[in-house]
Design an enzyme around this catalytic site. Structure first.
Site, PDB file in Angstrom:
ATOM      1  N   SER A   1       0.828  -1.209   0.000  1.00 49.87           N
ATOM      2  CA  SER A   1       0.000   0.000   0.000  1.00 49.87           C
ATOM      3  C   SER A   1       0.862   1.259   0.000  1.00 49.87           C
ATOM      4  CB  SER A   1      -0.921   0.010   1.226  1.00 49.87           C
ATOM      5  OG  SER A   1      -1.833  -1.055   1.186  1.00 49.87           O
TER       6      SER A   1
ATOM      7  N   ASP B   1      -7.114  -8.080   4.228  1.00 48.70           N
ATOM      8  CA  ASP B   1      -6.276  -8.915   3.365  1.00 48.70           C
ATOM      9  C   ASP B   1      -5.699 -10.126   4.089  1.00 48.70           C
ATOM     10  OD1 ASP B   1      -6.605  -7.396   1.055  1.00 48.70           O
ATOM     11  OD2 ASP B   1      -4.968  -6.044   1.592  1.00 48.70           O
TER      12      ASP B   1
ATOM     13  N   SER C   1     -13.365   1.343   2.805  1.00 48.74           N
ATOM     14  CA  SER C   1     -12.421   1.058   1.728  1.00 48.74           C
ATOM     15  C   SER C   1     -11.341   2.127   1.685  1.00 48.74           C
ATOM     16  CB  SER C   1     -13.128   0.996   0.367  1.00 48.74           C
ATOM     17  OG  SER C   1     -12.176   0.902  -0.687  1.00 48.74           O
TER      18      SER C   1
ATOM     19  N   GLY D   1      -5.519  -4.320  -8.258  1.00 51.54           N
ATOM     20  CA  GLY D   1      -6.679  -3.490  -8.013  1.00 51.54           C
ATOM     21  C   GLY D   1      -6.309  -2.165  -7.371  1.00 51.54           C
TER      22      GLY D   1
END
Length: 441
Positions: free
Chosen positions: A23, A319, A167, A94
């Site tokens: 990330s 995740d 999200s 994604g």
């Protein structure tokens, strides 16, 4: 097609590092590309997902170079990205897709996004809806999927967007779009999600505020920002460390230390869940690296007890659920995990894929619309003996490789290729700890 199968004849032991946080790596490339001057990044994850982001930034005029393991990003300034001459191939990522859509939504250019078969099944409406409100236009494939073409808005319109689901990708996409949008763009989140984007935006000099209100946390960025280049070190990815943590917990006699892992409180749900189940995880050397909390984690084998995992922890460990399913397989009693329907629209339907593979390996599970119930073995080795499908999903592949470390008959993952998206040296790290990589077909 290369397969993946790990076994061990004894405890896992030693000290290892894991790849840089995925990330943070994505965001470092993107914000470095919007700063004026050179951003220098060490520890960047060099998996396929992050390399897709680097290639996209290059396609829009940002010079991105790797020299001696250090990444140098020569930014073009907010608003300075150029029209890409070809489609942006996002591979399996994604995160790359959704964040770049936000980044480009307030730039006067047209971009086409493509991806592999797995990514092309993932819905993009959660990002296109707020970005259309800001003025961007999208032409998508049926079901709001890739390939899609976006026409950016310039000037874009600032919005206040209430996240319908937790999200971090959608939050970051809207905030990134806000960087080149006049005025204040804000996001309201009822459930806190990973805050790497906010930390990094502040570090690069953006004017960003965060306030808790009765409606939730409101994060606001002031547009037409001027970003300053940074020197960054990316901490180890807790999502990658999760596989080592669970392996050391379930393999009898193991004692492993993972160095320099990011322990951001918006990402540490797995540590909380495993600790609640009885795992032996000790943090040491706690410090801050690049604005992120980091620690060394020492994990020893421990007996686990099944629990009801609070659904409010989901955003901080979404995740990590596939490998938590694996840990639960060896707990004493039942582990119930709900409120995780988000897993059905990841790289695969992770609930269904894990349920199918666990059953094939002799683990009793009950699949729920929004989760999974796992009946643990009380620490006994699972039956194993199956070849399970990775379904183009790196976390599914690695989770079943970890399960294979405590089984009566070897477990084989049918396709090792997806692992390269996030953990290119996965097998090497486990071999360093004493595991054995079975020959690939």
């Amino acid at each position: 097609m290369p397969t993946l199968s790990l076994t061990t004849d004894g405890p896992l032991s030693g000290s290892v590092t894991v790849p840089g946080d995925k990330s943070i790596s994505h965001r470092a490339l993107m914000l470095g590309g919007l700063a004026v001057g050179e951003t220098v990044v060490t520890g960047l994850l060099e998996g396929e997902d992050v390399l897709a982001t680097a290639a996209a930034m290059r396609a829009m005029g940002v010079a991105v170079e790797r020299r001696g393991g250090v990444w140098h990003i020569h930014g073009v300034g907010v608003g300075g990205l150029l029209q890409p001459q070809t489609a942006l191939d996002m591979g399996n990522s994604g995160t790359s897709t959704r964040l770049l859509m936000g980044l480009l939504a307030s730039h006067p250019l047209v971009a086409t996004f493509t991806g592999d078969a797995s990514l092309s099944r993932r819905p993009m409406a959660r990002v296109t809806v707020p970005l259309e409100t800001m003025g961007a236009q999208f032409t998508t494939s049926p079901g709001d999927r890739l390939p899609l073409t976006m026409t950016g808005a310039c000037p874009a319109v600032p919005i206040r967007y209430v996240l319908p689901v937790a999200s971090a990708q959608v939050k970051s996409a809207v905030l990134l779009a806000g960087l080149n949008t006049p005025g204040i763009t804000s996001v309201v989140e009822a459930v806190p999600t990973r805050d790497h984007g906010e930390r990094m935006l502040r570090g690069f000099g953006a004017t960003l505020t965060s306030e808790d209100t009765p409606d939730g946390r409101v994060i606001a960025v002031t547009g037409e920002a001027e970003l300053r280049p940074q020197v960054l070190t990316v901490p180890g990815d807790i999502s990658s460390a999760a596989f080592v943590i669970v392996a050391a917990t379930i393999v009898p006699g193991s004692a492993v230390t993972i160095l320099g892992v990011g322990v951001n409180p918006t990402r540490d749900g797995l540590l909380r869940a495993l600790t609640a189940m009885g795992a032996d995880i000790v943090r040491s050397g706690e410090r801050e690296v690049g604005g992120e909390p980091v620690a060394d984690l020492t994990v020893r084998h421990a007996a686990l007890t099944g629990i009801d995992v609070p659904s409010e922890w989901a955003a901080s460990m979404i995740d990590e659920y596939p490998v938590l399913f694996v840990a639960s397989s060896f707990a004493n009693g039942r582990t119930t995990m709900r409120g995780i329907e988000e897993l059905r629209v990841k790289e695969s339907d992770r609930i269904a894929a894990m349920a199918t593979g666990l059953r094939a390996c002799g683990v009793a599970v009950e699949e729920l619309p929004d989760g999974l119930i796992v009946e643990g073995s009380g620490g006994e080795a699972a039956a194993g003996g199956a070849t399970v499908a990775a379904v183009l999903d790196h976390r599914i592949a690695m989770s079943f490789a970890v399960l294979g470390l405590h089984v009566r008959a070897a477990v084989t993952v049918d396709d090792a290729a997806p692992v390269a998206t996030s953990f290119p040296n996965f097998s090497g790290v486990f071999e360093q700890l004493g595991a054995r990589l079975n020959p690939s077909e």
